[in-house]
Write an enzyme that holds these catalytic residues in place. Structure first.
Site, PDB file in Angstrom:
ATOM      1  N   ASP A  67     -26.706 -14.140  65.487  1.00 28.31           N
ATOM      2  CA  ASP A  67     -27.371 -15.400  65.793  1.00 28.31           C
ATOM      3  C   ASP A  67     -26.936 -15.929  67.160  1.00 28.31           C
ATOM      4  O   ASP A  67     -26.035 -15.370  67.791  1.00 28.31           O
ATOM      5  CB  ASP A  67     -27.084 -16.439  64.695  1.00 28.31           C
ATOM      6  CG  ASP A  67     -25.649 -16.382  64.182  1.00 28.31           C
ATOM      7  OD1 ASP A  67     -24.767 -15.938  64.943  1.00 28.31           O
ATOM      8  OD2 ASP A  67     -25.406 -16.780  63.036  1.00 28.31           O
ATOM      9  N   ASP A 136     -21.282 -23.985  53.298  1.00 27.45           N
ATOM     10  CA  ASP A 136     -22.471 -24.231  52.479  1.00 27.45           C
ATOM     11  C   ASP A 136     -23.142 -22.933  52.022  1.00 27.45           C
ATOM     12  O   ASP A 136     -24.258 -22.958  51.520  1.00 27.45           O
ATOM     13  CB  ASP A 136     -23.474 -25.107  53.236  1.00 27.45           C
ATOM     14  CG  ASP A 136     -24.011 -24.437  54.510  1.00 27.45           C
ATOM     15  OD1 ASP A 136     -23.603 -23.296  54.818  1.00 27.45           O
ATOM     16  OD2 ASP A 136     -24.847 -25.056  55.197  1.00 27.45           O
ATOM     17  N   HIS A 138     -24.048 -20.294  53.923  1.00 24.84           N
ATOM     18  CA  HIS A 138     -24.951 -19.578  54.834  1.00 24.84           C
ATOM     19  C   HIS A 138     -24.331 -18.267  55.287  1.00 24.84           C
ATOM     20  O   HIS A 138     -23.109 -18.134  55.368  1.00 24.84           O
ATOM     21  CB  HIS A 138     -25.359 -20.450  56.035  1.00 24.84           C
ATOM     22  CG  HIS A 138     -24.275 -20.759  57.012  1.00 24.84           C
ATOM     23  ND1 HIS A 138     -23.943 -22.046  57.395  1.00 24.84           N
ATOM     24  CD2 HIS A 138     -23.438 -19.958  57.727  1.00 24.84           C
ATOM     25  CE1 HIS A 138     -22.972 -22.008  58.292  1.00 24.84           C
ATOM     26  NE2 HIS A 138     -22.640 -20.753  58.500  1.00 24.84           N
ATOM     27  N   GLU A 143     -29.526 -21.273  56.471  1.00 22.94           N
ATOM     28  CA  GLU A 143     -28.992 -22.423  55.750  1.00 22.94           C
ATOM     29  C   GLU A 143     -29.633 -22.558  54.360  1.00 22.94           C
ATOM     30  O   GLU A 143     -30.708 -21.991  54.115  1.00 22.94           O
ATOM     31  CB  GLU A 143     -29.232 -23.696  56.572  1.00 22.94           C
ATOM     32  CG  GLU A 143     -28.505 -23.717  57.922  1.00 22.94           C
ATOM     33  CD  GLU A 143     -26.996 -23.926  57.802  1.00 22.94           C
ATOM     34  OE1 GLU A 143     -26.433 -23.741  56.709  1.00 22.94           O
ATOM     35  OE2 GLU A 143     -26.368 -24.270  58.824  1.00 22.94           O
TER      36      GLU A 143
HETATM   37  C1  F6R Z   1     -21.613 -16.538  62.964  1.00 18.70           C
HETATM   38  C2  F6R Z   1     -22.389 -16.839  61.785  1.00 18.70           C
HETATM   39  C3  F6R Z   1     -21.922 -17.778  60.727  1.00 18.70           C
HETATM   40  C4  F6R Z   1     -20.399 -17.788  60.529  1.00 18.70           C
HETATM   41  C5  F6R Z   1     -20.019 -18.850  59.508  1.00 18.70           C
HETATM   42  C6  F6R Z   1     -18.534 -18.929  59.280  1.00 18.70           C
HETATM   43  O1  F6R Z   1     -22.297 -15.638  63.803  1.00 18.70           O
HETATM   44  O2  F6R Z   1     -23.447 -16.325  61.684  1.00 18.70           O
HETATM   45  O3  F6R Z   1     -22.543 -17.426  59.517  1.00 18.70           O
HETATM   46  O4  F6R Z   1     -19.978 -16.527  60.116  1.00 18.70           O
HETATM   47  O5  F6R Z   1     -20.496 -20.096  59.939  1.00 18.70           O
HETATM   48  O6  F6R Z   1     -17.917 -19.352  60.462  1.00 18.70           O
HETATM   49  P1  F6R Z   1     -16.326 -19.339  60.591  1.00 18.70           P
HETATM   50  O7  F6R Z   1     -15.922 -17.912  60.524  1.00 18.70           O
HETATM   51  O8  F6R Z   1     -16.066 -19.934  61.945  1.00 18.70           O
HETATM   52  O9  F6R Z   1     -15.800 -20.141  59.462  1.00 18.70           O
END
Ligand code: F6R
Length: 244
Positions: A67, A136, A138, A143
Site C-alpha cells: 500500500d 482494527d 486490517h 479497513e
Molecule cells: C503496512 C500495512 C498495514 C500494517 C498495519 C500494522 O504496509 O499495510 O496493514 O501492517 O497497520 O502496522 P504496525 O506494524 O505499524 O503496527
C-alpha cells in the site's frame, strides 16, 4: 492457518526470515510482497544481516508493496516507498527499481490502482506476502466493512488507523493522510504464501478474531482463514486474548 507464538520479536523475525530464505533457495527470482509499519522492522534487520552474511540474495527478486499513502510528496520520510527503500531495498542486493508500489502521486488514482493490479498479475502475483495487522484487523489498508473480494483500490483510512499511525507523524493525527492506495484482500490472497507478524497487546483483539473468529468484513484479516498456506507469528502479548 499455521499459528505460532514465539517469545519475542527477534524470534518471530528469524522464523519469518527462514520462510523467505527457503523460498529464495528454491526460487531466486521470487516475487516478494512487502509490508510497512513497525511489525516487519526486525524481519528487515534479519534479512539485511543474512544478505550481508551471504546466506540469501535478493538480486533476482521483484518486490511489490502492499500500500501507499495518498498526499505525501516524493521523498517524504513516511511515504511507504521511502520507508521500503530505507528499511529493506537499500540494505540488501535488490536491484534499484525492483521494488514496486502503487503510484499514489498519479493524477488518476483509479487508473493507478488498475495498473498496479495488472503489473502484479503479469508478474504472477507474490510467492510470499509479508503482512502486519492493524488494531482494527486490517491487512494492507483494507479497513473493516470493505468487500472481501477487493482488488487494488483507493481506500479511506479508519480513524483508529490514523490515530495508531500518528506515532510516525510526531503524534499529530492531522498529519496522517486520510486516503491510501492498497492491494485488495483478493489481491493479497493471490500470494502463494502469507506470513503475518503481530507483536504487542494492542494487536490481541485482532489476533483473537483472526484465529478464533468467523470470517467477516468486520475483521478483514479473517479472510486469511481461507488461504491454504498462511503462517501467523505472534508474541505472547498479541496472543493474550485467545481463549483456547
Ligand atoms: C503496512 C500495512 C498495514 C500494517 C498495519 C500494522 O504496509 O499495510 O496493514 O501492517 O497497520 O502496522 P504496525 O506494524 O505499524 O503496527
Amino acid at each position: 492457518m499455521e499459528f505460532i507464538v514465539l517469545d519475542h520479536a527477534e524470534a518471530i523475525a528469524q522464523k519469518a526470515a527462514d520462510a523467505i530464505e527457503e523460498l529464495l533457495a528454491s526460487k531466486p527470482n521470487a516475487v516478494l510482497g512487502t509490508a510497512t509499519g513497525s511489525s516487519p522492522l526486525p524481519l528487515y534487520d534479519e534479512l539485511a544481516a543474512r544478505c550481508a552474511a551471504g546466506r540469501i540474495s535478493f538480486a533476482g527478486v521483484t518486490g511489490f508493496m502492499l500500500d501507499e499513502y495518498v498526499g505525501l510528496p516524493e521523498g517524504h520520510p513516511e511515504r511507504y516507498a521511502t520507508f521500503m527503500e530505507r528499511n529493506l531495498r537499500s540494505r540488501v542486493d535488490m536491484r534499484p527499481g525492483a521494488l514496486h508500489g502503487p503510484d499514489a502521486l498519479a493524477e488518476d488514482l483509479e487508473a493507478a490502482c488498475a495498473a498496479y493490479e495488472e503489473q502484479m498479475r503479469a508478474a504472477g502475483y507474490c510467492d510470499l506476502q509479508i503482512l502486519g495487522i492493524g488494531t482494527d484487523g486490517h491487512i494492507g489498508f483494507n479497513e473493516p466493512g470493505g468487500p472481501l473480494d477487493s482488488r487494488t483500490h483507493v481506500g479511506v483510512l479508519a480513524e483508529q488507523t490514523r490515530r495508531d499511525n500518528a506515532r510516525f507523524f510526531d503524534g499529530d493525527v492531522d498529519a496522517v493522510p486520510t486516503h491510501c492506495l492498497t492491494q485488495g484482500l483478493a489481491t493479497i490472497m493471490e500470494a502463494r504464501k502469507l506470513v503475518l507478524i503481530a507483536t504487542g497487546r494492542n494487536k490481541a483483539e485482532a489476533i483473537a478474531q483472526l484465529i478464533e473468529g468467523e470470517v467477516s468484513a468486520d475483521w478483514p484479516a479473517t479472510v486469511m482463514q481461507r488461504h491454504s498456506d498462511a503462517l501467523v507469528l505472534v508474541d505472547p502479548e498479541a496472543a493474550s486474548l485467545l481463549s483456547r
